[in-house]
Enzyme design. Structure first.
Site, PDB file in Angstrom:
ATOM      1  N   SER A 145       1.154  -1.062   0.221  1.00 56.75           N
ATOM      2  CA  SER A 145       0.356  -0.029  -0.007  1.00 56.75           C
ATOM      3  C   SER A 145       1.061   0.759  -0.463  1.00 56.75           C
ATOM      4  CB  SER A 145      -0.405  -0.183   1.238  1.00 56.75           C
ATOM      5  OG  SER A 145      -2.420   1.001   1.063  1.00 56.75           O
TER       6      SER A 145
ATOM      7  N   HIS B 169      -2.734  -1.710  -3.291  1.00 56.19           N
ATOM      8  CA  HIS B 169      -3.859  -0.724  -3.483  1.00 56.19           C
ATOM      9  C   HIS B 169      -3.412   0.813  -4.163  1.00 56.19           C
ATOM     10  CE1 HIS B 169      -4.302  -2.486   1.265  1.00 56.19           C
ATOM     11  NE2 HIS B 169      -4.892  -2.766   0.532  1.00 56.19           N
TER      12      HIS B 169
ATOM     13  N   MET C 278       0.232   1.377   4.653  1.00 56.20           N
ATOM     14  CA  MET C 278      -0.966   1.525   5.745  1.00 56.20           C
ATOM     15  C   MET C 278      -2.161   0.678   5.979  1.00 56.20           C
ATOM     16  SD  MET C 278      -2.908   4.877   5.332  1.00 56.20           S
ATOM     17  CE  MET C 278      -3.304   5.435   4.082  1.00 56.20           C
TER      18      MET C 278
END
Length: 345
Positions: free
Chosen positions: A160, A186, A279
């Site tokens: 991510s 992501h 995260m």
């Protein structure tokens, strides 16, 4: 208190971002700048912890300013980007220059999702304030493409925040005959095709934005498109990509857990799972499923992660066989996979 400086040539965007950030009790907008020249002076005067930076500005664009900033005074930066092909290319370049993350530029219909946008903005600012400044790395393609011979296996990567550069640094070191890779990063829909194109500039592996129904082949990597899940499915002895347009998992679409769980089910011991910077906790349970299925699992270490959320969650679950610094992961893959003797399922 996190001190933020907002840099944007649009008075409306400056007002919107400042208002949304001011609603967070732990964030203070210490100033707004309409161009990089004004921002340069305000940074010296106000000493902000995080910048939000527009890419398209008069007099000096955001990329030129970011390049100078990271050379002279590295600090956390969140890019404010347009969700277009041109905006995607510029944003990926900004991440390569050291920006921590990006957020879409506010749109006219923001009122319909104001709360969600504000939550995303505040979360990214908080993460950026705790992140590590990244030094841009000059990458070159590998020079030896047939140095290794590999057993049949599959490598799955999830990431991510900070992941675009982490993935790029790994695949840039892999030879053209490397086993197939599947990747969940992501990323918004408008960005995944540009990211695949960018990766192709730095590796001898062929990078695809996955379309579904592709048979996995050595020397190829398959990237999850933005806003759908990527999984793999087994047909006979062969593995194929599968695109799933279902609800977000762990608030993400594509989700790393969806990909990793499918690899655990279909490939088992004949796989390697890698969880990189990001995260949240997406991918931690999937990595554990891969480990329990016999796969070798790697978590990026905290020191080399921009954000140690996803790798940290994996370590907390003991989903990893080993922790490695980012710059050691590619070499570990080369040495480990050439020694594997297991057969694909």
């Amino acid at each position: 208190m996190i001190k933020v400086l907002v840099i944007d040539d649009s008075a409306l965007v400056r007002q919107l971002l400042s208002h949304m950030l001011s609603l967070a009790s732990d964030i203070e907008v210490v100033g707004c700048a309409e161009d990089p020249y004004q921002a340069r002076t305000m940074i010296k005067q106000l000493n902000p912890d995080v910048l939000t930076l527009d890419i398209e500005m008069p007099r000096m664009d955001g990329l030129a300013f970011l390049r100078n900033l990271m050379r002279l005074r590295p600090m956390p930066v969140i890019m404010v980007s347009t969700l277009t092909e041109q905006g995607a290319s510029a944003t990926l370049e900004a991440l390569a220059l050291g920006a921590v993350d990006f957020i879409p530029k506010p749109k006219n219909d923001l009122a319909n999702r104001l709360a969600d946008y504000q939550d995303e903005l505040v979360e990214k600012i908080r993460i950026a304030a705790k992140s590590k400044a990244q030094t841009p790395t000059q990458l070159t393609k590998p020079t030896a493409t047939n140095q290794y011979q590999f057993e049949e296996t599959l490598v799955a990567i999830g990431a991510s925040t900070g992941g675009t550069e982490a993935i790029q640094r790994i695949v840039s070191q892999l030879p053209a005959n490397f086993p197939p890779l599947v990747i969940a990063q992501h990323i918004p829909p408008a960005f995944s095709a540009s990211f695949a194109k960018r990766l192709n500039s730095y590796t001898d592996i062929t990078i695809h934005e996955a379309k579904g129904n592709e048979r996995l082949q050595a020397g190829h990597a398959y990237l999850a498109p933005g806003d759908v899940h990527l999984a793999i499915e087994k047909r006979g002895k062969a593995l194929y990509t599968q695109i799933i347009d279902s609800e977000p998992v762990n608030r993400h679409k594509p989700s790393v857990d969806v990909l990793f769980n499918s690899v655990a089910e279909c490939s088992g011991i004949a796989a390697v799972g890698i969880i990189l910077t990001g995260m949240g906790k997406d991918g931690a349970q999937g990595l554990l499923a891969m480990k329990q299925a016999g796969a070798h699992t790697i978590a990026q270490d905290e020191a080399s992660s921009v954000v140690w959320g996803m790798p940290g969650a994996s370590v907390n679950l003991n989903a990893h066989n080993e922790q490695l610094a980012l710059d050691k992961i590619a070499n570990r893959l080369l040495t480990k996979l050439q020694a594997k003797t297991v057969k694909a399922c």
